[in-house]
Design an enzyme around this catalytic site. Structure first.
Site, PDB file in Angstrom:
ATOM      1  N   HIS A  30       0.817  -1.207   0.000  1.00  0.00           N
ATOM      2  CA  HIS A  30       0.000   0.000   0.000  1.00  0.00           C
ATOM      3  C   HIS A  30       0.855   1.263   0.000  1.00  0.00           C
ATOM      4  O   HIS A  30       0.335   2.351  -0.233  1.00  0.00           O
ATOM      5  CB  HIS A  30      -0.891  -0.017   1.243  1.00  0.00           C
ATOM      6  CG  HIS A  30      -2.295   0.456   1.024  1.00  0.00           C
ATOM      7  ND1 HIS A  30      -2.915   0.490  -0.209  1.00  0.00           N
ATOM      8  CD2 HIS A  30      -3.221   0.924   1.902  1.00  0.00           C
ATOM      9  CE1 HIS A  30      -4.150   0.935  -0.074  1.00  0.00           C
ATOM     10  NE2 HIS A  30      -4.352   1.234   1.199  1.00  0.00           N
ATOM     11  N   ASN A  80      -6.584   6.582   4.326  1.00  0.00           N
ATOM     12  CA  ASN A  80      -7.988   6.974   4.152  1.00  0.00           C
ATOM     13  C   ASN A  80      -8.253   8.426   4.545  1.00  0.00           C
ATOM     14  O   ASN A  80      -9.382   8.888   4.471  1.00  0.00           O
ATOM     15  CB  ASN A  80      -8.919   6.032   4.923  1.00  0.00           C
ATOM     16  CG  ASN A  80      -8.649   6.023   6.413  1.00  0.00           C
ATOM     17  OD1 ASN A  80      -7.752   6.708   6.900  1.00  0.00           O
ATOM     18  ND2 ASN A  80      -9.423   5.243   7.147  1.00  0.00           N
ATOM     19  N   ASP A 105      -0.885   2.428  -5.248  1.00  0.00           N
ATOM     20  CA  ASP A 105      -0.913   1.013  -5.590  1.00  0.00           C
ATOM     21  C   ASP A 105      -2.223   0.686  -6.304  1.00  0.00           C
ATOM     22  O   ASP A 105      -3.244   1.331  -6.073  1.00  0.00           O
ATOM     23  CB  ASP A 105      -0.781   0.169  -4.314  1.00  0.00           C
ATOM     24  CG  ASP A 105      -1.874   0.477  -3.294  1.00  0.00           C
ATOM     25  OD1 ASP A 105      -2.061   1.661  -2.950  1.00  0.00           O
ATOM     26  OD2 ASP A 105      -2.548  -0.461  -2.834  1.00  0.00           O
ATOM     27  N   ASN A 126      -9.029   3.669  -0.874  1.00  0.00           N
ATOM     28  CA  ASN A 126      -9.447   4.661   0.112  1.00  0.00           C
ATOM     29  C   ASN A 126      -8.703   5.988  -0.005  1.00  0.00           C
ATOM     30  O   ASN A 126      -9.249   7.045   0.304  1.00  0.00           O
ATOM     31  CB  ASN A 126      -9.278   4.099   1.528  1.00  0.00           C
ATOM     32  CG  ASN A 126     -10.316   3.041   1.844  1.00  0.00           C
ATOM     33  OD1 ASN A 126     -11.420   3.059   1.300  1.00  0.00           O
ATOM     34  ND2 ASN A 126      -9.966   2.104   2.702  1.00  0.00           N
TER      35      ASN A 126
END
Length: 200
Positions: A30, A80, A105, A126
């Site tokens: 991520h 997020n 990603d 997110n």
């Protein structure tokens, strides 16, 4: 959205590496946005420093001699919550959405490959969802670094928040370098030429 009176007029580019802060997340799939941002900072010859908004770390400079000014950023919040810091920086530097590049990603692209595009949905990501919400538009550039889908029945959230495999770690520097090259190309040569060169 921007009112006419406060519409951005600057030629500055805001390049944002999406990820999660702290050493515990550093090697996760991520966090490839952070890795690419680190590579670009190295090319710009400077380290990240805290921005006065208090919400991000930035490097200011140019990626090419005579090229446009670039603000390279990594948010200090979690993935997020990416939108808030990006909006704060965009407002501070007067950067329009069409001069914002998000590096992130992408599950639906094989590891080691890239896709560059302007606009689109968030595809369950997110960080992109937060950016779209805060900016009031999805019309910013995306450099999508493929991580592939999780093997077997592994949960997607567990997969993106896990470290690269041993084999992938050997190839990762090439993907990071290509993504950094793609961003330089996007800012210098535009979207079409960049897509022709890097979209695999």
């Amino acid at each position: 959205m921007y009112a006419v009176s406060d519409a951005p007029t600057s030629d500055v580019w805001l390049v944002v590496g999406l990820g999660n802060p702290g050493p515990g997340y550093a090697g996760h799939r991520h966090n490839i946005g952070y890795l690419v941002a680190d590579e670009l900072a190295s090319r710009m010859g400077s380290g990240f420093r805290s921005h006065k908004t208090g919400r991000a770390d930035v490097v200011e400079g140019r990626l090419a001699l005579g090229g446009p000014r670039v603000v390279l950023a990594r948010g200090r919040g979690y993935m997020n919550e990416s939108g808030g810091p990006v909006k704060a920086l965009a407002t501070f530097y007067k950067v329009a959405p069409d001069h914002i590049v998000a590096i992130h990603d992408e599950l639906d692209i094989a590891f080691g490959t890239l896709r560059i595009k302007l606009g689109g949905g968030d595809n369950g990501h997110n960080g992109l969802k937060s950016m779209r919400s805060s900016l009031g538009t999805g019309d910013f550039y995306r450099v999508r670094a493929g991580i592939g889908r999780p093997p077997g029945r592994q949960d997607v959230a567990d997969f993106v928040l896990s470290n690269y495999s041993t084999v992938e770690r050997k190839e990762l520097p090439f993907q990071v370098g290509d993504a950094a090259d793609a961003i330089e190309s996007l800012i210098t040569d535009g979207l079409e030429k960049t897509q022709q060169r890097f979209n695999s």
